[in-house]
Design a protein around this motif. Structure first.
Motif, mmCIF file in Angstrom:
data_model
loop_
_atom_site.group_PDB
_atom_site.id
_atom_site.type_symbol
_atom_site.label_atom_id
_atom_site.label_comp_id
_atom_site.label_asym_id
_atom_site.label_seq_id
_atom_site.Cartn_x
_atom_site.Cartn_y
_atom_site.Cartn_z
ATOM 1 N N UNK A 186 49.030 -46.132 69.231
ATOM 2 C CA UNK A 186 47.658 -46.612 69.428
ATOM 3 C C UNK A 186 47.136 -46.217 70.807
ATOM 4 N N UNK A 187 47.998 -46.314 71.800
ATOM 5 C CA UNK A 187 47.594 -45.845 73.129
ATOM 6 C C UNK A 187 47.309 -44.345 73.090
ATOM 7 N N UNK A 188 48.181 -43.586 72.446
ATOM 8 C CA UNK A 188 48.023 -42.133 72.424
ATOM 9 C C UNK A 188 46.745 -41.711 71.710
ATOM 10 N N UNK A 189 46.414 -42.404 70.627
ATOM 11 C CA UNK A 189 45.228 -42.054 69.843
ATOM 12 C C UNK A 189 43.967 -42.744 70.338
ATOM 13 N N UNK A 190 44.120 -43.654 71.303
ATOM 14 C CA UNK A 190 42.988 -44.390 71.871
ATOM 15 C C UNK A 190 42.186 -45.117 70.776
ATOM 16 N N UNK A 191 42.919 -45.804 69.912
ATOM 17 C CA UNK A 191 42.313 -46.603 68.857
ATOM 18 C C UNK A 191 42.515 -48.077 69.207
ATOM 19 N N UNK A 192 41.791 -48.993 68.551
ATOM 20 C CA UNK A 192 41.898 -50.407 68.905
ATOM 21 C C UNK A 192 43.322 -50.937 68.815
ATOM 22 N N UNK A 193 43.634 -51.821 69.747
ATOM 23 C CA UNK A 193 44.912 -52.516 69.754
ATOM 24 C C UNK A 193 44.704 -53.915 69.179
ATOM 25 N N UNK A 194 45.560 -54.306 68.254
ATOM 26 C CA UNK A 194 45.515 -55.636 67.659
ATOM 27 C C UNK A 194 46.789 -56.394 68.027
ATOM 28 N N UNK A 195 46.722 -57.714 68.144
ATOM 29 C CA UNK A 195 47.965 -58.470 68.359
ATOM 30 C C UNK A 195 49.020 -58.155 67.296
ATOM 31 N N UNK A 196 48.600 -58.016 66.044
ATOM 32 C CA UNK A 196 49.502 -57.565 64.977
ATOM 33 C C UNK A 196 49.462 -56.040 64.959
ATOM 34 N N UNK A 197 50.488 -55.412 65.484
ATOM 35 C CA UNK A 197 50.429 -53.970 65.731
ATOM 36 C C UNK A 197 50.285 -53.152 64.450
ATOM 37 N N UNK A 198 50.754 -53.682 63.322
ATOM 38 C CA UNK A 198 50.680 -52.928 62.072
ATOM 39 C C UNK A 198 49.312 -53.013 61.393
ATOM 40 N N UNK A 199 48.408 -53.878 61.885
ATOM 41 C CA UNK A 199 47.098 -53.999 61.247
ATOM 42 C C UNK A 199 46.374 -52.648 61.265
ATOM 43 N N UNK A 200 45.918 -52.215 60.103
ATOM 44 C CA UNK A 200 45.159 -50.975 59.944
ATOM 45 C C UNK A 200 45.914 -49.750 60.458
ATOM 46 N N UNK A 201 47.246 -49.814 60.535
ATOM 47 C CA UNK A 201 47.999 -48.682 61.078
ATOM 48 C C UNK A 201 47.767 -47.417 60.254
ATOM 49 N N UNK A 202 47.788 -47.548 58.929
ATOM 50 C CA UNK A 202 47.592 -46.371 58.075
ATOM 51 C C UNK A 202 46.206 -45.773 58.276
ATOM 52 N N UNK A 203 45.217 -46.625 58.467
ATOM 53 C CA UNK A 203 43.843 -46.148 58.655
ATOM 54 C C UNK A 203 43.643 -45.518 60.025
ATOM 55 N N UNK A 204 44.196 -46.160 61.059
ATOM 56 C CA UNK A 204 43.902 -45.756 62.434
ATOM 57 C C UNK A 204 44.828 -44.668 62.966
ATOM 58 N N UNK A 205 46.049 -44.585 62.438
ATOM 59 C CA UNK A 205 47.055 -43.740 63.072
ATOM 60 C C UNK A 205 47.495 -42.543 62.243
ATOM 61 N N UNK A 206 47.098 -42.487 60.979
ATOM 62 C CA UNK A 206 47.347 -41.311 60.152
ATOM 63 C C UNK A 206 48.784 -40.836 60.186
ATOM 64 N N UNK A 207 49.020 -39.575 60.645
ATOM 65 C CA UNK A 207 50.379 -39.015 60.641
ATOM 66 C C UNK A 207 51.384 -39.840 61.438
ATOM 67 N N UNK A 208 50.959 -40.447 62.542
ATOM 68 C CA UNK A 208 51.884 -41.285 63.295
ATOM 69 C C UNK A 208 52.401 -42.416 62.415
ATOM 70 N N UNK A 209 51.501 -43.057 61.689
ATOM 71 C CA UNK A 209 51.907 -44.172 60.829
ATOM 72 C C UNK A 209 52.895 -43.710 59.769
ATOM 73 N N UNK A 210 52.652 -42.534 59.203
ATOM 74 C CA UNK A 210 53.557 -42.014 58.175
ATOM 75 C C UNK A 210 54.942 -41.736 58.756
ATOM 76 N N UNK A 211 54.978 -41.168 59.940
ATOM 77 C CA UNK A 211 56.273 -40.851 60.549
ATOM 78 C C UNK A 211 57.030 -42.122 60.931
ATOM 79 N N UNK A 212 56.323 -43.096 61.478
ATOM 80 C CA UNK A 212 56.988 -44.349 61.848
ATOM 81 C C UNK A 212 57.473 -45.085 60.596
ATOM 82 N N UNK A 213 56.658 -45.063 59.546
ATOM 83 C CA UNK A 213 57.061 -45.726 58.304
ATOM 84 C C UNK A 213 58.315 -45.097 57.711
ATOM 85 N N UNK A 214 58.569 -43.834 58.028
ATOM 86 C CA UNK A 214 59.739 -43.143 57.479
ATOM 87 C C UNK A 214 61.037 -43.571 58.157
ATOM 88 N N UNK A 215 60.938 -44.355 59.222
ATOM 89 C CA UNK A 215 62.140 -44.826 59.908
ATOM 90 C C UNK A 215 62.747 -45.969 59.120
#
Length: 256
Positions: A186-215
């Motif tokens: 979220x810092x790298x993409x300069x998108x909103x930060x939420x207390x719940x870090x996973x909120x809207x992760x797929x919408x806001x983070x795109x490929x990052x979210x997919x790669x993290x989800x693969x862990x």
């Protein structure tokens, strides 16, 4: 079938009309704004606090059940009564004595809409308390370097328990790693930060979210994948990569 908005309106009206309740508020995503935009939708919870007068009591299940059939009534792990309706709307209702009203001053402040929060306020105390609370420092995440260092620490822990053969425990620890990496993304993409870090992760983070989800713990090289993402995010954010830690983690991963 009542919509979420209709059910919310019914519960708010009931709280306003109940003589046992002196103050009531809503909280959660339906009362929050991020950069001026609503963050809730038709899948959001309904969350309330009801403060009762001295000597009064209110049973949350009976109160909520008067307005909707309930498929499930349960007290969650945090001691809050939770309810599920036939439409799978989820409701939380805290009931507390009015003497505890000031405790809300300790809540994190994240884009509050005080008009949406305030339901009932017999003497103006709740409005004043909410204003004091909202005037406090807004919630913000920790600094990226601290988050990054914590991710490395969790990786060390995860590798240790995997080496011991505790794969379920390792899977639990990966939740902390994924959360930290998403926060950094979220810092790298300069998108909103939420207390719940996973909120809207797929919408806001795109490929990052997919790669993290693969862990996932079933992946043979899960630690190496996490290290790769760590290095990329550290480079993107100009962080100290802690190269000696990364090297030790790589060596430890191969030894395990």
């Amino acid at each position: 079938m009542p919509s979420l908005d209709q059910l919310d309106a019914h519960i708010r009206s009931a709280l306003q009309a109940d003589v046992r309740v002196s103050h009531a508020l809503a909280y959660g995503s339906r009362t929050q704004r991020c950069r001026g935009q609503v963050v809730s939708d038709q899948h959001s919870d309904l969350d309330y606090y009801a403060y009762v007068r001295p000597g009064q009591s209110l049973d949350p299940s009976t109160f909520v059940g008067a307005w909707t059939p309930l498929l499930l009534s349960v007290v969650n792990e945090f001691g809050t009564p939770n309810f599920v309706t036939p439409e799978l709307h989820r409701i939380e209702l805290h009931v507390q004595p009015v003497s505890q009203l000031s405790e809300l001053l300790g809540w994190p402040v994240f884009g509050p809409d005080l008009t949406a929060m305030l339901i009932k306020d017999d003497d103006g105390t709740l409005a004043q308390t909410l204003q004091r609370w909202a005037a406090g420092p807004a919630w913000k995440p920790d600094e990226p370097q601290l988050i990054y260092d914590r991710v490395l620490n969790w990786l060390v822990f995860t590798m240790a328990v995997r080496a011991r053969g505790e794969y379920l425990r390792a899977a639990e620890l990966l939740t902390w790693i994924r959360g930290g990496l998403l926060r950094l993304a979220r810092f790298a993409e300069q998108v909103p930060q939420f207390p719940a870090v996973t909120r809207f992760a797929e919408r806001d983070l795109g490929p990052w979210a997919q790669r993290v989800a693969a862990l996932e713990t079933g992946h043979a090289d899960v630690e190496l994948l996490a290290l790769e993402i760590c290095r990329e995010l550290a480079a993107a954010l100009g962080l100290d990569e802690r190269l000696s830690v990364l090297a030790a983690l790589r060596d430890g991963q191969h030894q395990s």
